[in-house]
Design an enzyme around this catalytic site. Structure first.
Site, PDB file in Angstrom:
ATOM      1  NE  ARG A 387      -3.572  -2.475   2.412  1.00 47.42           N
ATOM      2  CZ  ARG A 387      -4.523  -2.774   3.296  1.00 47.42           C
ATOM      3  NH1 ARG A 387      -4.785  -1.921   4.274  1.00 47.42           N
ATOM      4  NH2 ARG A 387      -5.185  -3.903   3.211  1.00 47.42           N
ATOM      5  NE  ARG A 402      -2.381   4.911   8.423  1.00 45.35           N
ATOM      6  CZ  ARG A 402      -3.600   4.363   8.411  1.00 45.35           C
ATOM      7  NH1 ARG A 402      -3.993   3.668   7.359  1.00 45.35           N
ATOM      8  NH2 ARG A 402      -4.418   4.519   9.431  1.00 45.35           N
ATOM      9  CD  GLU A 476      -9.317  -0.926  10.396  1.00 48.43           C
ATOM     10  OE1 GLU A 476      -9.398  -1.704   9.433  1.00 48.43           O
ATOM     11  OE2 GLU A 476      -9.422   0.320  10.285  1.00 48.43           O
ATOM     12  CB  SER A 479     -12.199  -4.193   8.489  1.00 48.94           C
ATOM     13  OG  SER A 479     -11.534  -4.481   7.270  1.00 48.94           O
ATOM     14  NE  ARG A 517      -2.850  -1.272  10.977  1.00 48.28           N
ATOM     15  CZ  ARG A 517      -3.768  -0.425  10.536  1.00 48.28           C
ATOM     16  NH1 ARG A 517      -5.025  -0.525  10.959  1.00 48.28           N
ATOM     17  NH2 ARG A 517      -3.447   0.526   9.690  1.00 48.28           N
TER      18      ARG A 517
END
Length: 555
Positions: A387, A402, A476, A479, A517
């Site tokens: 990403r 991130r 987070e 999801s 994470r």
């Protein structure tokens, strides 16, 4: 379909005036009707033995290479498993120019149903929502766009949809006239009559070429604008712009308390010599990292821990490619272009690095008809994720939170439409099981409309407690989204229902473990006063050690 007359009957039934062009030429030239002739999107077809030949009337015939990048509803008829689609849904199809597959060719479901076959190789349909639905529910669609804080012009889409339909009718009326002209030319005529028909044929040729060009331009604009319209949101999804507007619905465990000042994962990783950000920045750039020593084993342990849970739940395991074609990304709902894109594009290859195995697992059955009895299909994929994270900076994005590259285990399901809500809850329950099993405190939030993204109908996020995040914050970690038929329409994934009709499946995805994470949550919640980190009991069998301490030898 045992005879040409059977085909004509079904074509007329499903397409009305759309079939008249093919029917007329077949009746005018029965012998020539069996030939395969290419479609010219902007040129003339009048010189061919059967004027304006659209398709072969033999369902087993191959598609000529010249069909590439064209659109035609009658050809769609054969690619739809001989079940005529709603003409309102035809606006975005492209044809690969490869032979139509035989029954049973192509990818199978994990239980190998004979009826799972690709409808056409490399077919992607850029349908977001049924255009008829947009037209008939315009106010609701516009409100949904506003609630998601997205830029899309539903009024323009409806206008282009109506112009497209009018252009198609006008074009096919002119083609019908040309067919009548060609049929009339076969009669015995006086020279003046023949010349009159020739002149009329030339005028029709020019008129049709102009209409084809106009229709193609409208189609292109409709496709571009239609892509911008997001899926409809669940009526209970909280309306809001960003993550602060999400609604907490469940909490498991209490935030971890320490009798010492806890460190964040960046400091822990450096002190324990298991993460090296400085070397990665020197070698690869910012937002990359090396895992070292026991950090490597911890990541592999997280992967295997998640996979074992998924195997018990009936998931078929995959390691997926880290690269996917651009059309697959677009089908899933990712934007591979532009300054705001989060995607790394492979220049000149028509491919991209994937940001999640949702892309490769969602594309696995693209262009396929699945067996109803085999649904739901449960897939789990291990992949690297890439990403760009353009603009991501600050305290909340530091360290592993991130990054440009990480390893993830992704869940993906194909389900019957009436069962997707149930399976969405199943995926969420698995995510909760994984983090509850690790002993990490977390909460579940109902994601607000502005944070759903274009494909999701509803999304749940799991946020783990991260003691080192701004003095202790939720972050987070997973999801899960129910995307209903939004992705299935674009990727052309269907199932054959009990009534014999091909219908779109619903597609769902969810994170089992995002390792970067997951490592944050483990290190920060299980740190001890002496600087070591205890291994969660559930991971000890996979790690082979019970704690992480700094190794004596530094690489």
């Amino acid at each position: 379909l045992s005879s040409k007359s059977d085909i004509m009957k079904i074509l007329r039934e499903f397409y009305g005036f759309r079939a008249s062009v093919v029917a007329a030429e077949a009746e005018a030239d029965p012998e020539g009707a069996q030939a395969v002739a290419p479609i010219d999107t902007g040129g003339d077809l009048g010189d061919r033995p059967a004027a304006d030949r659209e398709i072969a009337l033999d369902p087993g015939a191959a598609v000529a290479p010249e069909f590439a990048e064209t659109r035609h509803p009658v050809l769609r008829f054969f690619r739809e498993g001989r079940e005529g689609p709603n003409p309102d849904l035809l606006h975005g199809d492209t044809i690969s120019g490869q032979p139509l597959p035989e029954q049973g060719d192509g990818p199978r479901s994990n239980r190998g149903p004979d009826s799972c076959r690709p409808e056409a190789p490399s077919v992607v349909s850029f349908i977001m929502l049924d255009y008829r639905f947009v037209k008939d529910n315009l106010a609701a669609v516009k409100k949904n766009i506003a609630d998601r804080y997205m830029k899309a012009d539903a009024d323009l889409v409806v206008s282009l949809f109506e112009r497209r339909n009018a252009a198609i009718k006008e074009l096919e009326d002119e083609r019908k006239r040309r067919n009548e002209n060609a049929a009339a030319m076969k009669a015995k005529l006086e020279p003046e009559q023949r010349q009159k028909l020739i002149d009329e044929g030339k005028a029709l040729k020019e008129r049709i070429a102009a209409l084809e060009a106009e229709s193609a331009e409208i189609e292109k604009r409709l496709d571009e604008e239609g892509r911008k319209i997001p899926n409809m949101a669940h009526p209970e999804a909280p309306v809001g712009k960003e993550d602060k507007d999400n609604t907490e619905v469940k909490r498991v465990g209490s935030p971890t308390k320490f009798d010492f000042e806890p460190k964040d994962h960046v400091q822990l990783g450096q002190d324990l010599d298991i993460i090296d950000f400085d070397a990665a920045t020197r070698v690869s750039g910012t937002k990359f990292y090396y895992l070292k020593n026991q950090g490597v084993i911890l990541e592999l342990a997280l992967v295997r821990y998640a996979l074992d849970i998924l195997m018990k739940r009936g998931f078929t395991l995959f390691t997926t490619p880290d690269v996917a074609k651009t059309e697959i990304l677009e089908g899933i709902g990712f934007n591979p272009r532009g300054a705001e894109s989060n995607v790394y594009t492979v220049e000149g290859e028509g491919t991209c690095l994937i940001g999640t195995a949702e892309i490769t697992l969602g594309g696995y059955y693209s262009g396929s008809v699945l067996d109803r009895a085999d649904l739901p299909l449960r897939l789990a994929g291990v992949s690297h994720c890439f990403r760009r994270e353009a603009g991501a900076a600050g305290q909340f994005s530091k360290g592993l939170y991130r990054v440009h590259q990480f390893t993830k285990v992704e869940m993906f399901m194909y389900s019957l439409p009436e069962e997707s809500d149930k399976y969405h809850e199943e995926i969420r329950a698995i995510e909760e099981e994984i983090f509850a099993g690790l002993g990490i405190p977390f909460r579940v939030v109902d994601t607000c409309t502005g944070d759903l993204g274009a494909p999701a109908y509803r999304k749940w996020d799991l946020e783990a407690w991260m003691p080192g995040r701004n003095g202790g914050e939720w972050g987070e970690v997973t999801s899960t989204s129910n995307c209903t038929d939004f992705q299935a329409r674009r990727l052309n994934v269907k199932f054959k229902d009990e009534d014999g009709k091909n219908k779109y499946v619903h597609m769902l995805n969810g994170t089992a473990i995002a390792c970067s994470r997951g490592i944050i949550a483990v290190l920060e919640n299980f740190q001890r006063a002496d600087g070591s980190v205890a291994i969660p009991p559930a991971l000890i069998p996979y790690c082979g050690f019970t704690e992480i301490r700094r190794t004596k030898v530094k690489a």
